[in-house]
Design an enzyme around this catalytic site. Structure first.
Site, PDB file in Angstrom:
ATOM      1  N   LEU A  19      62.497   9.247  60.235  1.00 50.55           N
ATOM      2  CA  LEU A  19      63.963   9.251  60.133  1.00 50.55           C
ATOM      3  C   LEU A  19      64.625   9.438  61.490  1.00 50.55           C
ATOM      4  O   LEU A  19      65.727   8.961  61.730  1.00 50.55           O
ATOM      5  CB  LEU A  19      64.423  10.385  59.203  1.00 50.55           C
ATOM      6  N   GLY A  22      63.863  14.167  67.765  1.00 52.45           N
ATOM      7  CA  GLY A  22      64.723  14.991  68.592  1.00 52.45           C
ATOM      8  C   GLY A  22      63.870  15.828  69.510  1.00 52.45           C
ATOM      9  O   GLY A  22      62.643  15.663  69.574  1.00 52.45           O
ATOM     10  N   ALA A  23      64.540  16.715  70.217  1.00 48.84           N
ATOM     11  CA  ALA A  23      63.821  17.565  71.152  1.00 48.84           C
ATOM     12  C   ALA A  23      62.818  18.448  70.428  1.00 48.84           C
ATOM     13  O   ALA A  23      61.792  18.822  70.984  1.00 48.84           O
ATOM     14  CB  ALA A  23      64.823  18.426  71.920  1.00 48.84           C
ATOM     15  N   THR A  26      59.699  15.440  65.216  1.00 49.46           N
ATOM     16  CA  THR A  26      59.893  14.175  64.515  1.00 49.46           C
ATOM     17  C   THR A  26      60.243  14.486  63.068  1.00 49.46           C
ATOM     18  O   THR A  26      59.653  15.371  62.454  1.00 49.46           O
ATOM     19  CB  THR A  26      58.590  13.350  64.580  1.00 49.46           C
ATOM     20  N   LYS A  47      60.578  17.936  58.891  1.00 54.77           N
ATOM     21  CA  LYS A  47      60.700  18.044  60.351  1.00 54.77           C
ATOM     22  C   LYS A  47      59.406  18.643  60.879  1.00 54.77           C
ATOM     23  O   LYS A  47      58.993  19.727  60.435  1.00 54.77           O
ATOM     24  CB  LYS A  47      61.907  18.933  60.685  1.00 54.77           C
ATOM     25  N   ASP A 153      76.125  24.116  68.030  1.00 54.84           N
ATOM     26  CA  ASP A 153      75.737  22.732  68.323  1.00 54.84           C
ATOM     27  C   ASP A 153      76.449  21.760  67.386  1.00 54.84           C
ATOM     28  O   ASP A 153      75.866  20.768  66.956  1.00 54.84           O
ATOM     29  CB  ASP A 153      74.220  22.571  68.223  1.00 54.84           C
TER      30      ASP A 153
HETATM   31  N1  LIG Z   1      67.594  16.112  56.289  1.00 54.49           N
HETATM   32  C1  LIG Z   1      67.626  14.934  56.928  1.00 54.49           C
HETATM   33  N2  LIG Z   1      67.817  13.790  56.253  1.00 54.49           N
HETATM   34  C2  LIG Z   1      67.853  12.598  56.907  1.00 54.49           C
HETATM   35  N3  LIG Z   1      67.684  12.455  58.231  1.00 54.49           N
HETATM   36  C3  LIG Z   1      67.467  13.572  58.954  1.00 54.49           C
HETATM   37  C4  LIG Z   1      67.435  14.869  58.348  1.00 54.49           C
HETATM   38  N4  LIG Z   1      67.217  15.784  59.315  1.00 54.49           N
HETATM   39  C5  LIG Z   1      67.128  15.107  60.463  1.00 54.49           C
HETATM   40  N5  LIG Z   1      67.279  13.778  60.269  1.00 54.49           N
HETATM   41  C6  LIG Z   1      67.250  12.722  61.295  1.00 54.49           C
HETATM   42  O1  LIG Z   1      66.353  13.105  62.322  1.00 54.49           O
HETATM   43  C7  LIG Z   1      67.047  13.211  63.573  1.00 54.49           C
HETATM   44  C8  LIG Z   1      66.478  14.382  64.374  1.00 54.49           C
HETATM   45  O2  LIG Z   1      66.713  15.565  63.621  1.00 54.49           O
HETATM   46  P1  LIG Z   1      67.192  16.909  64.301  1.00 54.49           P
HETATM   47  O3  LIG Z   1      68.478  16.668  65.036  1.00 54.49           O
HETATM   48  O4  LIG Z   1      67.176  17.984  63.272  1.00 54.49           O
HETATM   49  O5  LIG Z   1      65.999  17.104  65.313  1.00 54.49           O
HETATM   50  P2  LIG Z   1      65.947  17.945  66.630  1.00 54.49           P
HETATM   51  O6  LIG Z   1      64.580  17.782  67.178  1.00 54.49           O
HETATM   52  O7  LIG Z   1      66.376  19.340  66.344  1.00 54.49           O
HETATM   53  O8  LIG Z   1      67.009  17.220  67.526  1.00 54.49           O
HETATM   54  P3  LIG Z   1      67.713  17.768  68.826  1.00 54.49           P
HETATM   55  O9  LIG Z   1      67.152  16.981  69.951  1.00 54.49           O
HETATM   56  O10 LIG Z   1      69.182  17.490  68.597  1.00 54.49           O
HETATM   57  O11 LIG Z   1      67.392  19.238  68.911  1.00 54.49           O
HETATM   58  C9  LIG Z   1      68.508  13.365  63.202  1.00 54.49           C
HETATM   59  O12 LIG Z   1      69.348  12.856  64.210  1.00 54.49           O
HETATM   60  C10 LIG Z   1      68.607  12.550  61.926  1.00 54.49           C
HETATM   61  O13 LIG Z   1      68.773  11.183  62.261  1.00 54.49           O
END
Ligand SMILES: Nc1ncnc2c1ncn2[C@@H]1O[C@H](COP(=O)(O)OP(=O)(O)OP(=O)(O)O)[C@@H](O)[C@H]1O
Length: 444
Positions: A19, A22-23, A26, A47, A153
Site C-alpha cells: 500500500l 514510509g520511513a 512498508t 505495517k 505530524d
Molecule cells: N491503514 C492504512 N490503509 C491504507 N493505506 C495505508 C494505511 N496505513 C498506511 N497506508 C499507506 O502506507 C503509506 C505509509 O504509511 P505510514 O505513513 O504510516 O508509514 P511511515 O513509515 O510511518 O511513513 P512516514 O515516512 O511518513 O513516517 C501511507 O502513505 C499510505 O499510503
C-alpha cells in the site's frame, strides 16, 4: 469496528499488494482467505518494520521508534476518549520476530486527503467538503489530546479515507505523550488566556543552524490559488485509482534533526508527564513557529498544522512554502497567510478560521485555551452536528467497493517478501545511513 486481536501469525500473513512505504516501514494490504474469526480472515493494513533495513548504528533507535508507534496505538486503544466518531485507528494486532516487527490497522480503502485533493477540480475542496473533512480531523485531534497525545505530524498524507468515506489519522511515530490539557469549562476565546510559561528560545546561532540545515525544497505539484467552484463534488475520475496514483505528491519533507550530535538544541522533558516538548519534529511546511523558534511546544502545534491543512484544502498550496527550508521557516516565523479578495468576500468564516489557527503566538491561537471545543465553536462549523459526526454526516466521497484483487487476486507471503529483498541485495533498498536516519528519529 473489527474486533481487536492481539497476535498475528506473520508466517501466515498473505499480502495482496504493497500500500505504501514510509520511513518506518512498508505497509501491506493483507486479505487472507477466510478461516474463521481470526485476524487472518480479515482485510487489514499491515505495517512492517524490517530490522535489517537500517544500518546497525541506527537499528536500535529505529526499532524504538517503531515500538513507540505501537505504544501510542495501544494508548489509544485503552483510552476512553474516542467520543466523537472513531477517527483514530484501532490496533488490530501485532507480531515480532527476530527480523520483523509488524502491526495491523484497519485498511483505509479511499487513499489519503492529498490524493483526494488532487482529484478535485482546480485541486481544491469546496468549503462544504472542506468543512466535512476538517470537522472530522478536529474530532480526531480532540480525542488524541484528551488521551494526552500531541500528534505533531498532521498533514493531508496522514489523513486516510476509510471505505465509508470518513477519515482516520495515521502515522503516530512523531506523536508525544504530554499531560492532557485541562478541561475548559467553556469554549472561551483565546484572548482570555494567560500567557504560557517563559519560552526557552533558541539562540540566534542555533536558529541559524536550523534555518541553514538544508536547502532542499519539498515537492509540491499544485500551485492553484483560486478557490473551489461548486463542482468540487465531481469525483468521477478519482474512482480510477491507478490514474490517481500518478498524481500522488511526494511526501513532504519531515524535520526531525534529533541525532545525538544535535541534541544540544533538542533538550526535552521526559517522554511522558512533561507539559511541553522541546524536540524539533514535524514536516517543514506544517511546523509551527514555536517549534522553529525552539520554544517548548504542546497541543497547539496541532492546531497550527490544522490551519496549514485547511489553507491547503482551500487554496491548493500551503501558505508558507519557500524555495528551500530556510525560506519556508522564515515565512512560518514572519509571513502572514495570503487570501484572495474573492475568498475573503465569499467565505469570511473560512478565512477567519485559518487566520485564527495560524496565529503565530501559540497562546493566542484558536484551540490553545479551549482545545477542540474552542475550535468546534468557530462559526465556520456552524450547523455541524458534532455528536453525530462520523455516523450520520454524509461524506463527500465514498470509495468504490473492494477491488477484485482483494476478492480473488494473487497473494504473497510478507515474510518471504522481505527475505527475498535480502537474498538479492541489488533489489533491496540500501540500508539507511546514520546521517539519513537522523532525519527520522524522534527524541524520547
Ligand atoms: N491503514 C492504512 N490503509 C491504507 N493505506 C495505508 C494505511 N496505513 C498506511 N497506508 C499507506 O502506507 C503509506 C505509509 O504509511 P505510514 O505513513 O504510516 O508509514 P511511515 O513509515 O510511518 O511513513 P512516514 O515516512 O511518513 O513516517 C501511507 O502513505 C499510505 O499510503
Amino acid at each position: 469496528m473489527p474486533p481487536a486481536v492481539e497476535y498475528i501469525d506473520l508466517a501466515a500473513a498473505r499480502a495482496v499488494r504493497v500500500l505504501g512505504r514510509g520511513a518506518m516501514g512498508t505497509v501491506f494490504l493483507v486479505a487472507s482467505a477466510a478461516d474463521g474469526d481470526s485476524v487472518a480472515s480479515q482485510t487489514y493494513a499491515l505495517k512492517v518494520f524490517d530490522k535489517r533495513s537500517v544500518a546497525a548504528a541506527s537499528a536500535s533507535e529505529a526499532l524504538r521508534r517503531a515500538r513507540w508507534e505501537v505504544t501510542v496505538l495501544e494508548t489509544l486503544a485503552s483510552s476512553a476518549s474516542q467520543a466523537h466518531g472513531g477517527h483514530l485507528p484501532t490496533l488490530l494486532g501485532q507480531a515480532e520476530t527476530g527480523e520483523l516487527m509488524a502491526w495491523a490497522l484497519p485498511y483505509c480503502a479511499g487513499g489519503d486527503l492529498n490524493e483526494l485533493r488532487h482529484a478535485m477540480p482546480d485541486r481544491v475542496f469546496s468549503p462544504d467538503a472542506a468543512r466535512f473533512y476538517v470537522a472530522e480531523i478536529v474530532s480526531a485531534l480532540g480525542d488524541l489530546h484528551a488521551a494526552g497525545i500531541a500528534y505533531r505530524d498532521l498533514k493531508p498524507e496522514n489523513v486516510l479515507l476509510r471505505d465509508d468515506g470518513h477519515v482516520t489519522l495515521t502515522d503516530f511515530d512523531l506523536s508525544r505523550l504530554l499531560l492532557p490539557p485541562p478541561k475548559s469549562p467553556s469554549s472561551s476565546t483565546s484572548s482570555s488566556t494567560s500567557s504560557p510559561p517563559p519560552p526557552r528560545r533558541r539562540s540566534r546561532s542555533q536558529l541559524r543552524r536550523i534555518l541553514g540545515r538544508s536547502e532542499s525544497a519539498t515537492t509540491m505539484t499544485s500551485s492553484s490559488s483560486s478557490s473551489s467552484g461548486d463542482d468540487a463534488h465531481n469525483l468521477a475520475w478519482f474512482l480510477n485509482r491507478s490514474e490517481n496514483e500518478k498524481l500522488k505528491k511526494a511526501k513532504s519533507a519531515r524535520v526531525t534533526p534529533v541525532s545525538k550530535k544535535k541534541k544540544s538544541f533538542c533538550s526535552s522533558p521526559a517522554a511522558s508527564g512533561g507539559e511541553k516538548s522541546f524536540s524539533f519534529v514535524g514536516t517543514e511546511e506544517y511546523v509551527a513557529p514555536e517549534v522553529v523558534r525552539g520554544e517548548g511546544h504542546e497541543f497547539a502545534v496541532d492546531w497550527w498544522a490544522l490551519g496549514v491543512l485547511v489553507y491547503e484544502m482551500a487554496y491548493g498550496r500551503t501558505p508558507f512554502r519557500g524555495a528551500h527550508r530556510r525560506e519556508t521557516f522564515r515565512n512560518v516565523l514572519l509571513r502572514e497567510p495570503e487570501f484572495t479578495a474573492d475568498s475573503r468576500r465569499r467565505w469570511p468564516e473560512l478565512v477567519d478560521l485559518i487566520t485564527r489557527l495560524l496565529e503565530k503566538d501559540p497562546a493566542r491561537r484558536l484551540g490553545f485555551a479551549g482545545g477542540a471545543d474552542e475550535v468546534r465553536s468557530h462559526p465556520f462549523f456552524a450547523g455541524v452536528a458534532w455528536d453525530l459526526i462520523g455516523e450520520v454526516s454524509r461524506p463527500p466521497y465514498i470509495p468504490p467497493p473492494a477491488d477484485d484483487d482483494i476478492v480473488a487476486g494473487e497473494r504473497f507471503s510478507v515474510v518471504e517478501y522481505f527475505d527475498k529483498l535480502h537474498e538479492s541485495p541489488a533489489a533491496a533498498p540500501p540500508p539507511e545511513t546514520e546521517e539519513e536516519m537522523t532525519e527520522f528519529l524522534p527524541e524520547f
